[in-house]
Design a protein around this motif. Structure first.
Motif, mmCIF file in Angstrom:
data_model
loop_
_atom_site.group_PDB
_atom_site.id
_atom_site.type_symbol
_atom_site.label_atom_id
_atom_site.label_comp_id
_atom_site.label_asym_id
_atom_site.label_seq_id
_atom_site.Cartn_x
_atom_site.Cartn_y
_atom_site.Cartn_z
ATOM 1 N N ARG A 300 0.874 -1.168 0.000
ATOM 2 C CA ARG A 300 0.000 0.000 0.000
ATOM 3 C C ARG A 300 0.909 1.215 0.000
ATOM 4 O O ARG A 300 1.737 1.358 0.897
ATOM 5 C CB ARG A 300 -0.859 0.049 1.260
ATOM 6 N N ARG A 302 1.320 5.632 -0.770
ATOM 7 C CA ARG A 302 0.597 6.898 -0.717
ATOM 8 C C ARG A 302 0.790 7.592 -2.064
ATOM 9 O O ARG A 302 1.927 7.730 -2.539
ATOM 10 C CB ARG A 302 1.204 7.753 0.410
ATOM 11 N N ALA A 303 -0.317 7.988 -2.674
ATOM 12 C CA ALA A 303 -0.205 8.680 -3.971
ATOM 13 C C ALA A 303 0.417 10.053 -3.742
ATOM 14 O O ALA A 303 -0.099 10.849 -2.955
ATOM 15 C CB ALA A 303 -1.581 8.814 -4.616
ATOM 16 N N PRO A 306 -2.301 13.036 -7.730
ATOM 17 C CA PRO A 306 -3.479 12.240 -8.094
ATOM 18 C C PRO A 306 -3.124 11.192 -9.155
ATOM 19 O O PRO A 306 -2.304 11.443 -10.033
ATOM 20 C CB PRO A 306 -4.449 13.283 -8.674
ATOM 21 N N VAL A 353 -5.808 0.417 -10.084
ATOM 22 C CA VAL A 353 -6.862 1.407 -9.826
ATOM 23 C C VAL A 353 -8.160 0.948 -10.495
ATOM 24 O O VAL A 353 -8.168 0.561 -11.672
ATOM 25 C CB VAL A 353 -6.446 2.804 -10.352
ATOM 26 N N THR A 357 -11.888 5.875 -11.634
ATOM 27 C CA THR A 357 -11.497 6.245 -10.266
ATOM 28 C C THR A 357 -10.252 7.112 -10.293
ATOM 29 O O THR A 357 -9.352 6.870 -11.087
ATOM 30 C CB THR A 357 -11.201 4.972 -9.442
ATOM 31 N N THR A 358 -10.258 8.120 -9.442
ATOM 32 C CA THR A 358 -9.039 8.900 -9.253
ATOM 33 C C THR A 358 -8.600 8.763 -7.796
ATOM 34 O O THR A 358 -9.390 9.007 -6.887
ATOM 35 C CB THR A 358 -9.268 10.382 -9.589
ATOM 36 N N ILE A 359 -7.383 8.301 -7.621
ATOM 37 C CA ILE A 359 -6.816 8.249 -6.267
ATOM 38 C C ILE A 359 -6.264 9.652 -5.997
ATOM 39 O O ILE A 359 -5.386 10.126 -6.731
ATOM 40 C CB ILE A 359 -5.663 7.231 -6.185
ATOM 41 N N GLU A 363 -3.835 9.841 -0.778
ATOM 42 C CA GLU A 363 -4.627 8.632 -0.529
ATOM 43 C C GLU A 363 -3.812 7.369 -0.794
ATOM 44 O O GLU A 363 -2.801 7.400 -1.497
ATOM 45 C CB GLU A 363 -5.885 8.633 -1.404
ATOM 46 N N VAL A 365 -2.939 3.633 -2.274
ATOM 47 C CA VAL A 365 -3.151 2.911 -3.526
ATOM 48 C C VAL A 365 -2.363 1.598 -3.453
ATOM 49 O O VAL A 365 -1.283 1.540 -2.855
ATOM 50 C CB VAL A 365 -2.706 3.781 -4.734
ATOM 51 N N ASP A 366 -2.947 0.537 -4.035
ATOM 52 C CA ASP A 366 -2.263 -0.770 -4.075
ATOM 53 C C ASP A 366 -1.273 -0.790 -5.223
ATOM 54 O O ASP A 366 -1.624 -0.434 -6.342
ATOM 55 C CB ASP A 366 -3.289 -1.882 -4.336
#
Ligand code: AMP
Ligand code: MG
Length: 378
Positions: A300, A302-303, A306, A353, A357-359, A363, A365-366
Motif C-alpha cells: 500500500r 501513498r499517492a 493524483p 486502480v 477512479t481517481t486516487i 490517498e 493505492v495498491d
C-alpha cells in the motif's frame, strides 16, 4: 551454485545438529554460573580455542579461557566476556551474578537433526545455499524450468540485426518477453517474427508447441483483418478460452490450451505485452516451475499526486516508488501510453486502480512491486 534461484523439489532435512555442541559467542572465560555471586576468584584451569575440544570438564571454583566459537567444557554453563573480568596469571576475578546461558550458543540453536529447514517449492537464495552447505548438501533436487516459446507477429517488425524498412519498426517484444520469461525462472525459446500471414503464423505456432511447454505470442489478437493469431492458434489445435480482459493496458489478450499446454496471445504494444505477461503468464510459469509463491509482492503506497484511471477498465498504472517517512510514495512515471516502453523502464511497480477512479494525492493505492526497491539512478 547451479541451484541458486531454482525451485526446490524435495524437503531439505537436517542430517545434523548445528551447532553440534554449546559454544561461546564471546572471547572470555567459561564458568559455572552457580559459582558466581558478589566478587569471586576462580582458578583458570585451561584454554579452549575455536577448533579444539576442552581437555577436561570444569569443576567447582574453576574457569577456562575460551574464544568465540570454541566448545564449552562439560560443567560450564556461561561465559563472562573478557572485558568484564580482571585476569591475573592463573586466576580471574568475576563480579556479580552471571546468568546461566550467558554468551553461550546452545547446541542445536540453528537446526536440529530431522528439522525440515527448507520446504519444496521454496526458491533457493544465498541463505539457503549457505544452510545447504552447512548441512553437507553439495547437490539438491530442483524442478525443471518450464520452456516458453516466444513468437512475435507483424509485417512491420524488423528483427534485431536487420535494417528496418521504410515502414518498419524494431522488434521489441521478443526480447522483453524473453527477459521476463528468464526473470520468472523459465527458459525462453525464440521463434522469431512471423509476418501477418495465416500459414506462416501456423507454422511457427506448431514449431513452438512441439518444442516448448508454453507458447506466448504477441500482437495480432485484436479485431483487425490482419489479426490472425487467434485463428492460427485454433488451426494448430488450441482451444481458446478468452480473448478480452477489461483492463488497461492490454484489453485484447487470448488464453487457450492445447492439451496441457497453455497458450497466451498477448497484445502487441510493448507495454501491454509486458503488463499482461506480468499478470497472466508469470503466475502460470511460477506454478509450472513448482514455486509456492506465484505472485509479486504488493504494498500500500501513498499517492504523491493524483492517479487517475478514467474509463471503464481496471488500470495498471506505471509508478515509481520512493521511500517516505512512513512507507512508500507512488508517483506516475508520466504518459501512460501503451507504446511508451520508457515508462516501463522508469516503473518500480503497477498501481492497481478501479475503473473510473481517481486516487487523490495523499490517498492509499495498491501497488504490484515489479523490481527490488534499491535506490537507483535512471
Ligand atoms: P497489433 O496488436 O498487431 O495491432 O499491434 C499493436 C501495436 O504493437 C502496433 O503498433 C504494432 O506495431 C506494435 N507491435 C506489435 N508487435 C511488436 C513488437 N514485437 N515489438 C514492438 N512493437 C510491436
Ligand atoms: Mg499487427
Amino acid at each position: 551454485m547451479a541451484a541458486l534461484g531454482r525451485v526446490l523439489a524435495e524437503p531439505i532435512v537436517s542430517r545434523a545438529t548445528i551447532p553440534p555442541w554449546p559454544n561461546s559467542s564471546m572471547d572470555g572465560y567459561a564458568v559455572r554460573s552457580t559459582d558466581t555471586n558478589g566478587t569471586v576468584e576462580l582458578a583458570i584451569v585451561g584454554r579452549i580455542i575455536a577448533g579444539a575440544m576442552p581437555s577436561r570438564a570444569l569443576g567447582a571454583g574453576e574457569s577456562m579461557r575460551i574464544f568465540t566459537g570454541a566448545p564449552l567444557p562439560e560443567g560450564a554453563d556461561a561465559v563472562v566476556p573478557q572485558e568484564d573480568v580482571a585476569a591475573d596469571g592463573d586466576r580471574v576475578t568475576v563480579r556479580g551474578r552471571i546468568a546461566p546461558g550467558a554468551y553461550v550458543r546452545p547446541a542445536g540453536e540453528d537446526v536440529r537433526t530431522g528439522d525440515v529447514v527448507v520446504q519444496p517449492g521454496g526458491v533457493i537464495g544465498a541463505a539457503e545455499v549457505g544452510l545447504l552447505a552447512t548441512l553437507g548438501y553439495s547437490q539438491v533436487r530442483v524442478y525443471r524450468r518450464p520452456r516458453v516459446a516466444i513468437l512475435s507477429t507483424g509485417n512491420e517488425l524488423a528483427d534485431l540485426g536487420t535494417q528496418p524498412g521504410p515502414a518498419q519498426i524494431p522488434n521489441t517484444n521478443t526480447y522483453s518477453l524473453m527477459a521476463q520469461v528468464i526473470e520468472a525462472g523459465a527458459e525462453p525459446i525464440n521463434l522469431g517474427v512471423a509476418p501477418d500471414q495465416l500459414e506462416a503464423i501456423i507454422e511457427r505456432v506448431r514449431w513452438g508447441l512441439r518444442s516448448a511447454d508454453v507458447l506466448v505470442t504477441s500482437a495480432g489478437v485484436s479485431v483487425g483483418e490482419l489479426d490472425l493469431v487467434r485463428e492460427a492458434l485454433e488451426r494448430s489445435g488450441a482451444e481458446l478460452h478468452l480473448w478480452q480482459v477489461s483492463m488497461r493496458p492490454g484489453k485484447p489478450i487470448t488464453f487457450g490450451t492445447r492439451g496441457t499446454q497453455p497458450v497466451f496471445g498477448l497484445p502487441g504494444n510493448p507495454v501491454s505485452a509486458m503488463v499482461t505477461f506480468e499478470l497472466f503468464v508469470r503466475p502460470a510459469l511460477r506454478r509450472m516451475a513448482g514455486a509456492h509463491v506465484l505472485d509479486r509482492p504488493r504494498l500500500r503506497a501513498r499517492a504523491v499526486e493524483p492517479i487517475a484511471n478514467p474509463g471503464s477498465r481496471r488500470g495498471y498504472l506505471r509508478v515509481t516508488l520512493r521511500e517516505e517517512a512512513q512507507g512508500y510514495g507512488a508517483q506516475l512515471t508520466g504518459d501512460q501510453g501503451s507504446a511508451i516502453l520508457r515508462s516501463m523502464v522508469l516503473a518500480d511497480g503497477l498501481a492497481v486502480v478501479a475503473p473510473d477512479t481517481t486516487i487523490g494525492a495523499g490517498e492509499a493505492v495498491d501497488v504490484i512491486v515489479l523490481r527490488s526497491l534499491e535506490p537507483r539512478t535512471r
